[in-house]
Design a protein around this motif. Sequence first.
Motif, mmCIF file in Angstrom:
data_model
loop_
_atom_site.group_PDB
_atom_site.id
_atom_site.type_symbol
_atom_site.label_atom_id
_atom_site.label_comp_id
_atom_site.label_asym_id
_atom_site.label_seq_id
_atom_site.Cartn_x
_atom_site.Cartn_y
_atom_site.Cartn_z
ATOM 1 N N GLY A 256 4.887 -39.765 24.163
ATOM 2 C CA GLY A 256 3.352 -39.579 24.188
ATOM 3 C C GLY A 256 2.960 -38.191 23.726
ATOM 4 O O GLY A 256 2.074 -37.975 22.878
ATOM 5 N N VAL A 257 3.800 -37.180 24.161
ATOM 6 C CA VAL A 257 3.388 -35.649 23.752
ATOM 7 C C VAL A 257 3.820 -35.605 22.279
ATOM 8 O O VAL A 257 3.148 -34.892 21.594
ATOM 9 N N LEU A 258 5.165 -36.034 21.944
ATOM 10 C CA LEU A 258 5.525 -35.922 20.421
ATOM 11 C C LEU A 258 4.369 -36.452 19.327
ATOM 12 O O LEU A 258 3.937 -35.878 18.548
ATOM 13 N N TYR A 259 3.753 -37.771 19.985
ATOM 14 C CA TYR A 259 2.863 -38.423 19.007
ATOM 15 C C TYR A 259 1.451 -37.423 19.191
ATOM 16 O O TYR A 259 0.743 -37.519 18.053
ATOM 17 N N PHE A 260 1.194 -36.839 20.114
ATOM 18 C CA PHE A 260 0.065 -36.003 20.321
ATOM 19 C C PHE A 260 0.315 -34.843 19.336
ATOM 20 O O PHE A 260 -0.666 -34.575 18.815
ATOM 21 N N PHE A 261 1.306 -34.232 19.191
ATOM 22 C CA PHE A 261 1.627 -33.184 18.516
ATOM 23 C C PHE A 261 1.486 -33.405 17.119
ATOM 24 O O PHE A 261 1.004 -32.551 16.289
ATOM 25 N N MET A 262 1.917 -34.491 16.653
ATOM 26 C CA MET A 262 1.990 -34.832 15.292
ATOM 27 C C MET A 262 0.652 -35.344 14.846
ATOM 28 O O MET A 262 0.167 -35.169 13.524
ATOM 29 N N LEU A 263 -0.140 -35.805 15.796
ATOM 30 C CA LEU A 263 -1.443 -36.232 15.275
ATOM 31 C C LEU A 263 -2.663 -35.438 15.738
ATOM 32 O O LEU A 263 -3.899 -35.578 14.986
ATOM 33 N N VAL A 264 -2.466 -34.621 16.660
ATOM 34 C CA VAL A 264 -3.700 -33.778 16.975
ATOM 35 C C VAL A 264 -4.175 -32.969 16.090
ATOM 36 O O VAL A 264 -5.566 -32.551 16.129
ATOM 37 N N PRO A 265 -3.481 -32.570 15.256
ATOM 38 C CA PRO A 265 -4.053 -31.587 13.899
ATOM 39 C C PRO A 265 -5.169 -32.478 13.335
ATOM 40 O O PRO A 265 -5.960 -31.559 12.670
ATOM 41 N N ILE A 266 -4.999 -33.728 13.408
ATOM 42 C CA ILE A 266 -6.116 -34.425 12.431
ATOM 43 C C ILE A 266 -7.507 -34.325 13.186
ATOM 44 O O ILE A 266 -8.436 -34.264 12.645
ATOM 45 N N LEU A 267 -7.459 -34.324 14.577
ATOM 46 C CA LEU A 267 -8.537 -34.164 15.401
ATOM 47 C C LEU A 267 -9.034 -32.725 15.142
ATOM 48 O O LEU A 267 -10.276 -32.489 15.034
ATOM 49 N N LEU A 268 -8.186 -31.594 15.166
ATOM 50 C CA LEU A 268 -8.632 -30.363 15.025
ATOM 51 C C LEU A 268 -9.074 -30.040 13.545
ATOM 52 O O LEU A 268 -9.934 -29.028 13.518
ATOM 53 N N LEU A 269 -8.242 -30.607 12.516
ATOM 54 C CA LEU A 269 -8.291 -29.820 11.086
ATOM 55 C C LEU A 269 -9.201 -30.770 10.282
ATOM 56 O O LEU A 269 -9.449 -30.272 9.118
ATOM 57 N N SER A 270 -9.692 -32.010 10.769
ATOM 58 C CA SER A 270 -10.101 -33.060 9.827
ATOM 59 C C SER A 270 -11.442 -32.444 9.220
ATOM 60 O O SER A 270 -11.794 -32.424 8.046
ATOM 61 N N ILE A 271 -12.324 -32.077 9.903
ATOM 62 C CA ILE A 271 -13.725 -31.479 9.707
ATOM 63 C C ILE A 271 -13.447 -30.428 8.625
ATOM 64 O O ILE A 271 -14.051 -30.413 7.616
ATOM 65 N N PRO A 272 -12.735 -29.402 9.165
ATOM 66 C CA PRO A 272 -12.556 -28.120 8.213
ATOM 67 C C PRO A 272 -12.067 -28.505 6.727
ATOM 68 O O PRO A 272 -12.204 -28.061 5.565
ATOM 69 N N ALA A 273 -11.034 -29.565 6.806
ATOM 70 C CA ALA A 273 -10.437 -30.053 5.559
ATOM 71 C C ALA A 273 -11.539 -30.867 4.791
ATOM 72 O O ALA A 273 -11.310 -30.769 3.562
ATOM 73 N N GLY A 274 -12.418 -31.609 5.358
ATOM 74 C CA GLY A 274 -13.351 -32.355 4.682
ATOM 75 C C GLY A 274 -14.324 -31.325 4.051
ATOM 76 O O GLY A 274 -14.916 -31.480 2.928
ATOM 77 N N VAL A 275 -14.727 -30.263 4.635
ATOM 78 C CA VAL A 275 -15.541 -29.220 4.024
ATOM 79 C C VAL A 275 -14.799 -28.714 2.734
ATOM 80 O O VAL A 275 -15.416 -28.513 1.688
ATOM 81 N N LEU A 276 -13.729 -28.378 2.830
ATOM 82 C CA LEU A 276 -12.862 -27.737 1.706
ATOM 83 C C LEU A 276 -12.775 -28.840 0.491
ATOM 84 O O LEU A 276 -12.803 -28.500 -0.446
ATOM 85 N N ALA A 277 -12.664 -30.219 0.977
ATOM 86 C CA ALA A 277 -12.606 -31.154 0.022
ATOM 87 C C ALA A 277 -14.025 -31.359 -0.818
ATOM 88 O O ALA A 277 -14.009 -31.692 -2.139
ATOM 89 N N ASP A 278 -15.033 -30.875 -0.222
ATOM 90 C CA ASP A 278 -16.171 -30.919 -0.994
ATOM 91 C C ASP A 278 -16.744 -29.391 -1.546
ATOM 92 O O ASP A 278 -17.598 -29.266 -2.137
ATOM 93 N N ARG A 279 -15.750 -28.331 -1.454
ATOM 94 C CA ARG A 279 -15.930 -27.076 -1.633
ATOM 95 C C ARG A 279 -15.369 -26.539 -2.836
ATOM 96 O O ARG A 279 -15.779 -25.722 -3.693
ATOM 97 N N ILE A 280 -14.097 -26.856 -2.848
ATOM 98 C CA ILE A 280 -12.958 -26.445 -3.969
ATOM 99 C C ILE A 280 -12.469 -27.599 -4.629
ATOM 100 O O ILE A 280 -12.514 -28.970 -4.165
#
Length: 423
Positions: A66-90
Amino acid sequence: MESRSEYPFSHPARSRLPPWLRATRNPQFRKVWAVATLPHFGYWFCSIAFQWLIAQETGNDPIALGVLYFFMLVPILLLSIPAGVLADRIDRRSILASCQLATVTIGLTMAILLWRGEPEVWVVMTCAFAVGAVHSIAIPSSAALVANSVPAKDLSSAVPLQVIGMNVARMLGPAFAGAIIFFGGTAGSLLSYAAMGVIGLLIIATVPRLQAPHIAAHASSFLLQARQGMRHTRESPPSALALLIVGVSSLFGASYLAQLPVLAANSSDSTAAFMFLTSAGGFGALISVILVATRSLGRPSTTSAAVMLLVMGAVVTMLGHGPSLAIEMVLVAIAGGLQFGIMTTCNRVIQQVVSDTHRGRVMSLFTMTWGGFLPLGGLWLGILISTASLPIAFVINGVIAMSFAALILRPGVQRSGEPALQL
């Protein structure tokens, strides 16, 4: 920006394609589709290799998995919104090219570490986080670029085809990864991940600018743009409801994915049971997405997604009761089909009702509710299994999913909306 009003047909037969394959007439869509699909193959090569290492080192400990799964996917929780802003910005192509380069670096680094000896658990967890971070940054840009590569009338074809690519990877990726690990070791699987990055770099270099210049030139702050994306979601029904459905399906439905090794060990003594269950889920998901893709498109509606969530909850309640491997494969195939049926339906609804000026940010919210909630659900399910029991844990999750679906399906809930006018 390249005109998308008509297609340069390279073969007369393409004009006779069925409606759900219309997007493939565009050569730029085919390139973007390949760049969006290859990372999913690479992701499975990493995921299977990491799960194999952790399962071997910890004796299939559910908390560790469960911890491994958490580490592989928690970046989506942390980085998705900044990544979405970048996708509309550059320029979205630059983001994808950078992610492909990072993929090559991570794959080669991890392969070298494996050649030098079995890495410690914390090293595997760190590399898993890095893989998840790259994946998280790429997803909003690839989803938005897929939409940019076709006219608005072909979104109903492009979105399911993108998800079909994801599910082909999900179905074949574990099988390929298992074969590579068997013949070449886990380092070979990670080298294949790096090779996917090289191929992606070569393809994205041939894709012209598809994004309107005014979309990539915002000057306001990241925080303000993130808030604008959330407000646009609320103001574009039923996109907010679609996000809720996806989030609940990830937290309490698809969280079983984090415990597939435990389910495999519970239903069979075969070491290949894990691979069988993973491939069964991918097969079910692929069939489901094709069915959704070939269904005629009407007014954007989340009703069918809510019904699928209701059925998925019922299937989840049966997963932890230790049936034979054959029955467990059928249940996992149905659950995988329902999960990706929900995702495809909600993705298509969201892509129809949002404006392209906010598409990257809204799709980042979709990515967060889909992939970002999965690690939380996987960790939650691992704790439930350890503190209660396997059958009780799955019954709890299934009942929660069914209750939420029933709440949405009540009369009076706005489950449909109107397509947005796309530029």
